[in-house]
Design a protein around this motif. Structure first.
Motif, PDB file in Angstrom:
ATOM      1  N   THR A  15      -3.455   9.564   7.000  1.00  0.00           N
ATOM      2  CA  THR A  15      -2.500   8.773   7.780  1.00  0.00           C
ATOM      3  C   THR A  15      -1.384   8.235   6.895  1.00  0.00           C
ATOM      4  O   THR A  15      -0.215   8.278   7.274  1.00  0.00           O
ATOM      5  N   MET A  16      -1.733   7.744   5.719  1.00  0.00           N
ATOM      6  CA  MET A  16      -0.738   7.221   4.787  1.00  0.00           C
ATOM      7  C   MET A  16       0.201   8.334   4.335  1.00  0.00           C
ATOM      8  O   MET A  16       1.416   8.156   4.275  1.00  0.00           O
ATOM      9  N   LEU A  17      -0.346   9.487   4.026  1.00  0.00           N
ATOM     10  CA  LEU A  17       0.473  10.616   3.587  1.00  0.00           C
ATOM     11  C   LEU A  17       1.453  11.036   4.670  1.00  0.00           C
ATOM     12  O   LEU A  17       2.633  11.270   4.401  1.00  0.00           O
ATOM     13  N   HIS A  18       0.988  11.104   5.901  1.00  0.00           N
ATOM     14  CA  HIS A  18       1.852  11.516   7.000  1.00  0.00           C
ATOM     15  C   HIS A  18       2.903  10.451   7.317  1.00  0.00           C
ATOM     16  O   HIS A  18       4.031  10.789   7.685  1.00  0.00           O
ATOM     17  N   PRO A  44       0.822  -1.226   0.000  1.00  0.00           N
ATOM     18  CA  PRO A  44       0.000   0.000   0.000  1.00  0.00           C
ATOM     19  C   PRO A  44       0.851   1.270   0.000  1.00  0.00           C
ATOM     20  O   PRO A  44       0.495   2.255  -0.642  1.00  0.00           O
ATOM     21  N   GLU A  45       1.997   1.248   0.701  1.00  0.00           N
ATOM     22  CA  GLU A  45       2.864   2.427   0.702  1.00  0.00           C
ATOM     23  C   GLU A  45       3.446   2.677  -0.686  1.00  0.00           C
ATOM     24  O   GLU A  45       3.525   3.819  -1.131  1.00  0.00           O
ATOM     25  N   TRP A  46       3.832   1.608  -1.395  1.00  0.00           N
ATOM     26  CA  TRP A  46       4.331   1.755  -2.770  1.00  0.00           C
ATOM     27  C   TRP A  46       3.248   2.336  -3.670  1.00  0.00           C
ATOM     28  O   TRP A  46       3.505   3.238  -4.458  1.00  0.00           O
ATOM     29  N   ILE A  47       2.051   1.801  -3.543  1.00  0.00           N
ATOM     30  CA  ILE A  47       0.937   2.271  -4.366  1.00  0.00           C
ATOM     31  C   ILE A  47       0.666   3.754  -4.094  1.00  0.00           C
ATOM     32  O   ILE A  47       0.487   4.542  -5.025  1.00  0.00           O
ATOM     33  N   ALA A  48       0.680   4.130  -2.820  1.00  0.00           N
ATOM     34  CA  ALA A  48       0.446   5.537  -2.466  1.00  0.00           C
ATOM     35  C   ALA A  48       1.550   6.425  -3.017  1.00  0.00           C
ATOM     36  O   ALA A  48       1.275   7.480  -3.598  1.00  0.00           O
ATOM     37  N   LEU A  49       2.801   5.998  -2.887  1.00  0.00           N
ATOM     38  CA  LEU A  49       3.922   6.785  -3.383  1.00  0.00           C
ATOM     39  C   LEU A  49       3.852   6.949  -4.900  1.00  0.00           C
ATOM     40  O   LEU A  49       4.030   8.042  -5.433  1.00  0.00           O
ATOM     41  N   GLU A  50       3.536   5.873  -5.592  1.00  0.00           N
ATOM     42  CA  GLU A  50       3.388   5.937  -7.051  1.00  0.00           C
ATOM     43  C   GLU A  50       2.218   6.828  -7.448  1.00  0.00           C
ATOM     44  O   GLU A  50       2.294   7.568  -8.427  1.00  0.00           O
ATOM     45  N   SER A  51       1.134   6.762  -6.678  1.00  0.00           N
ATOM     46  CA  SER A  51      -0.044   7.592  -6.971  1.00  0.00           C
ATOM     47  C   SER A  51       0.269   9.070  -6.825  1.00  0.00           C
ATOM     48  O   SER A  51      -0.162   9.885  -7.634  1.00  0.00           O
ATOM     49  N   ILE A  52       1.033   9.420  -5.793  1.00  0.00           N
ATOM     50  CA  ILE A  52       1.400  10.815  -5.585  1.00  0.00           C
ATOM     51  C   ILE A  52       2.298  11.279  -6.728  1.00  0.00           C
ATOM     52  O   ILE A  52       2.114  12.367  -7.274  1.00  0.00           O
ATOM     53  N   PHE A  87      -7.147   9.751  -4.935  1.00  0.00           N
ATOM     54  CA  PHE A  87      -6.233   9.119  -3.993  1.00  0.00           C
ATOM     55  C   PHE A  87      -7.050   8.297  -3.010  1.00  0.00           C
ATOM     56  O   PHE A  87      -7.899   8.825  -2.307  1.00  0.00           O
ATOM     57  N   ILE A  88      -6.799   6.985  -2.968  1.00  0.00           N
ATOM     58  CA  ILE A  88      -7.662   6.093  -2.182  1.00  0.00           C
ATOM     59  C   ILE A  88      -7.254   5.964  -0.718  1.00  0.00           C
ATOM     60  O   ILE A  88      -7.977   5.371   0.063  1.00  0.00           O
ATOM     61  N   PHE A  89      -6.120   6.540  -0.340  1.00  0.00           N
ATOM     62  CA  PHE A  89      -5.655   6.438   1.038  1.00  0.00           C
ATOM     63  C   PHE A  89      -5.995   7.700   1.812  1.00  0.00           C
ATOM     64  O   PHE A  89      -6.183   8.763   1.241  1.00  0.00           O
ATOM     65  N   TRP A 100       0.609  17.426  -2.343  1.00  0.00           N
ATOM     66  CA  TRP A 100       1.653  16.502  -1.902  1.00  0.00           C
ATOM     67  C   TRP A 100       2.558  16.182  -3.073  1.00  0.00           C
ATOM     68  O   TRP A 100       2.091  15.982  -4.189  1.00  0.00           O
ATOM     69  N   ARG A 101       3.861  16.158  -2.812  1.00  0.00           N
ATOM     70  CA  ARG A 101       4.852  15.847  -3.842  1.00  0.00           C
ATOM     71  C   ARG A 101       5.825  14.798  -3.325  1.00  0.00           C
ATOM     72  O   ARG A 101       6.126  14.752  -2.138  1.00  0.00           O
ATOM     73  N   VAL A 102       6.364  14.006  -4.244  1.00  0.00           N
ATOM     74  CA  VAL A 102       7.376  13.012  -3.908  1.00  0.00           C
ATOM     75  C   VAL A 102       8.711  13.747  -3.798  1.00  0.00           C
ATOM     76  O   VAL A 102       9.066  14.549  -4.655  1.00  0.00           O
ATOM     77  N   THR A 103       9.455  13.486  -2.718  1.00  0.00           N
ATOM     78  CA  THR A 103      10.757  14.110  -2.507  1.00  0.00           C
ATOM     79  C   THR A 103      11.821  13.394  -3.340  1.00  0.00           C
ATOM     80  O   THR A 103      11.552  12.362  -3.958  1.00  0.00           O
ATOM     81  N   GLN A 104      13.039  13.925  -3.335  1.00  0.00           N
ATOM     82  CA  GLN A 104      14.138  13.263  -4.037  1.00  0.00           C
ATOM     83  C   GLN A 104      14.360  11.863  -3.479  1.00  0.00           C
ATOM     84  O   GLN A 104      14.603  10.925  -4.226  1.00  0.00           O
ATOM     85  N   SER A 105      14.273  11.739  -2.174  1.00  0.00           N
ATOM     86  CA  SER A 105      14.430  10.430  -1.539  1.00  0.00           C
ATOM     87  C   SER A 105      13.342   9.467  -2.019  1.00  0.00           C
ATOM     88  O   SER A 105      13.606   8.297  -2.301  1.00  0.00           O
ATOM     89  N   GLY A 106      12.131   9.969  -2.125  1.00  0.00           N
ATOM     90  CA  GLY A 106      11.021   9.159  -2.629  1.00  0.00           C
ATOM     91  C   GLY A 106      11.231   8.765  -4.078  1.00  0.00           C
ATOM     92  O   GLY A 106      10.938   7.637  -4.478  1.00  0.00           O
ATOM     93  N   GLN A 107      11.747   9.692  -4.866  1.00  0.00           N
ATOM     94  CA  GLN A 107      12.035   9.403  -6.278  1.00  0.00           C
ATOM     95  C   GLN A 107      13.072   8.293  -6.405  1.00  0.00           C
ATOM     96  O   GLN A 107      12.953   7.405  -7.251  1.00  0.00           O
ATOM     97  N   LYS A 108      14.092   8.345  -5.549  1.00  0.00           N
ATOM     98  CA  LYS A 108      15.127   7.304  -5.572  1.00  0.00           C
ATOM     99  C   LYS A 108      14.532   5.938  -5.249  1.00  0.00           C
ATOM    100  O   LYS A 108      14.860   4.945  -5.877  1.00  0.00           O
ATOM    101  N   ARG A 109      13.659   5.920  -4.242  1.00  0.00           N
ATOM    102  CA  ARG A 109      13.029   4.646  -3.860  1.00  0.00           C
ATOM    103  C   ARG A 109      12.201   4.087  -5.013  1.00  0.00           C
ATOM    104  O   ARG A 109      12.216   2.900  -5.288  1.00  0.00           O
ATOM    105  N   LEU A 110      11.465   4.967  -5.690  1.00  0.00           N
ATOM    106  CA  LEU A 110      10.650   4.526  -6.819  1.00  0.00           C
ATOM    107  C   LEU A 110      11.515   4.022  -7.969  1.00  0.00           C
ATOM    108  O   LEU A 110      11.219   2.991  -8.569  1.00  0.00           O
TER     109      LEU A 110
END
Length: 69
Positions: free
Chosen positions: A37-40, A17-25, A32-34, A55-65
């Protein structure tokens, strides 16, 4: 290993679910189905940030994706 140990969140492991949320953002999903709480949770891990409305994906989030591909 006890089953209870598997339920503890690890900082470098994202659940599906966290991957799905990150990809959705990242894809700026309109529906957005979450909940907040998921965002925080992702924000606490430094993967997303908010300017108060968007909400935006950070550089760290981009690296994870990109490492998941």
């Amino acid at each position: 290993m006890h089953v209870q140990h598997l339920q503890i969140a690890h900082p470098f492991v994202l659940s599906d679910p966290e991957w799905i949320a990150l990809e959705s953002i990242e894809e700026e999903t309109r529906h957005f189905i979450f909940d907040e709480t998921m965002l925080h949770s992702l924000q606490d891990r430094g993967l997303v940030e908010s300017d108060g409305t968007i909400w935006r994906v950070t550089q760290s989030g981009q690296k994870r994706l990109s490492n998941r591909d």
